[in-house]
Structures are given as C-alpha cells and as structure tokens.
Design a protein around this motif. Structure first.
Motif, PDB file in Angstrom:
ATOM      1  N   LYS A   1      -6.891   2.922  -3.447  1.00 32.91           N
ATOM      2  CA  LYS A   1      -5.612   2.805  -4.170  1.00 32.91           C
ATOM      3  C   LYS A   1      -4.634   3.874  -3.683  1.00 32.91           C
ATOM      4  N   GLY A   2      -3.360   3.505  -3.637  1.00 31.31           N
ATOM      5  CA  GLY A   2      -2.319   4.466  -3.288  1.00 31.31           C
ATOM      6  C   GLY A   2      -2.058   4.585  -1.800  1.00 31.31           C
ATOM      7  N   ALA A   3      -2.521   3.601  -1.008  1.00 25.61           N
ATOM      8  CA  ALA A   3      -2.344   3.690   0.445  1.00 25.61           C
ATOM      9  C   ALA A   3      -2.048   2.327   1.041  1.00 25.61           C
ATOM     10  N   GLN A   4      -1.505   2.365   2.226  1.00 24.03           N
ATOM     11  CA  GLN A   4      -1.366   1.192   3.070  1.00 24.03           C
ATOM     12  C   GLN A   4      -2.202   1.445   4.311  1.00 24.03           C
ATOM     13  N   GLY A   5      -2.808   0.379   4.818  1.00 22.34           N
ATOM     14  CA  GLY A   5      -3.537   0.487   6.065  1.00 22.34           C
ATOM     15  C   GLY A   5      -2.637   0.133   7.232  1.00 22.34           C
ATOM     16  N   LEU A   6      -2.841   0.830   8.348  1.00 23.89           N
ATOM     17  CA  LEU A   6      -2.096   0.568   9.581  1.00 23.89           C
ATOM     18  C   LEU A   6      -3.098   0.395  10.711  1.00 23.89           C
ATOM     19  N   ASP A   7      -2.799  -0.513  11.633  1.00 23.99           N
ATOM     20  CA  ASP A   7      -3.647  -0.685  12.808  1.00 23.99           C
ATOM     21  C   ASP A   7      -3.553   0.539  13.700  1.00 23.99           C
TER      22      ASP A   7
END
Length: 195
Positions: free
Chosen positions: A57-63
């Motif tokens: 929770k509280g994050a975005q994933g990036l490639d």
C-alpha cells in the motif's frame, strides 16, 4: 518572430510541467534500485505449487529499465525550432513505466492494482524447508505515492498445494529511501556516458 518564439516556449514549458510525473517515473525506472524479495520456508515441510501474494500500500510499481539507456529526449521533451519542412513530425506519447512487464519464465509478476497499491505474485514449483528464494532486482521499482513517507506497508498471503487454507502474517514495513531528482539525473547521465 519573437512573439512566435515566446509562444512556443510557453507551450513547451507547459508540456514539461504537465508531463513531469512521467519524467520522474522515467528517471526512477532508470536510476533507482530495484526491489529484491526473499522468501524462506521456516517450516519443516516440503511445499509444492507455492503462491505468495504481496500487497504493498502507498506505492506505484514501475518497470525496471536498463541502466545505460538514459535518453534526455524521453526525460524532457526537446524544444525544437520551427520546421521549414512540409512534414510535421510529432513527439511520440510518453511510455508508461507502470505496466508491470515481466521477464519470460520469471516466477514473479506484478501489477498496479490502483494508484496506490502494488500487488506482487510469486509462483514457485517447490520451496524446501529452510530454503531461501531470492528475486531478481531488475523487475520492479517501487515509487512511494506520498513523497514524505518513511515506510510502506506490505501484507502477504501464502498458499500451497494440499494445504486447504491460506496463511498470512503481520504486515511488514518496508523502509522508503528518499531519492532526489538531481542525484538520480546525474546517476542516469553518468551511466549512459559510460556505455
């Protein structure tokens, strides 16, 4: 004319400001360290067909992107003088670094479930007692949504073949390391200069 140049500069400045989130994501995908996950079977049983689901929770994933592939034109759109050509070439749309691309045969997949939640799924054929499985760190970058956060919360669930229920434990706190745009930029440029 000067007024045409001023108008183009204003439009370019607006484009840079409106696309700054994409620019930060591009820089993070190239310069920030990737997430490395470790799983350990602490039980005395041999587990087959293991699936671990981790919800952060509280994050975005990036490639994760290749470290030597920094392209300034992708970081900030170029400001070009007016063209005298009869053809108008447009700048391609920014790439989405939050797609969750996967490596072939990697047991780890991930997706952004929403704007603030990353779901990671790990599928392992076997996990022996006391065995430690470690992920590659070239798959996923976590980007905290709240820039002032000192940690993220991760919940996890494990299932395995022949066990009729899922297991979960206390949420795990993941420390957040602050990264500056300036330092990330210098790092990305120095890596691309070395290649």
């Amino acid at each position: 004319s000067r007024s045409d140049l001023d108008g183009r500069l204003d439009r370019w400045s607006t484009d840079v400001r409106e696309g700054w989130d994409d620019s930060e994501q591009y820089l993070a995908a190239i310069a920030w360290p990737g997430v490395r996950l470790r799983l350990r079977n602490i039980e005395r049983v041999f587990l087959n067909d293991v699936q671990v689901i981790i919800t952060i929770k509280g994050a975005q994933g990036l490639d994760w992107e290749e470290r030597d592939a920094f392209d300034f034109k992708e970081f900030v759109p170029p400001f070009a003088p007016p063209r005298k050509s009869m053809y108008d070439f447009s700048i391609p749309p920014p790439q989405d670094y939050s797609k969750g691309m996967q490596l072939a045969d990697a047991p780890l997949t991930w997706e952004n479930a929403d704007d603030e939640t990353v779901v990671i799924t790990i599928d392992l054929q076997h996990l022996r007692p006391d065995q430690i499985w470690t992920s590659d760190d070239e798959l996923l970058i976590l980007h905290a949504v709240d820039h002032t956060a000192s940690s993220l919360s991760a919940e996890w669930t494990v299932t395995a073949q022949t066990y009729g229920e899922s297991y979960s434990g206390e949420p795990i706190e993941i420390p957040v390391e602050a990264e500056s745009v300036g330092e990330s930029y210098r790092l990305a440029v120095s890596r691309s200069d070395q290649s």
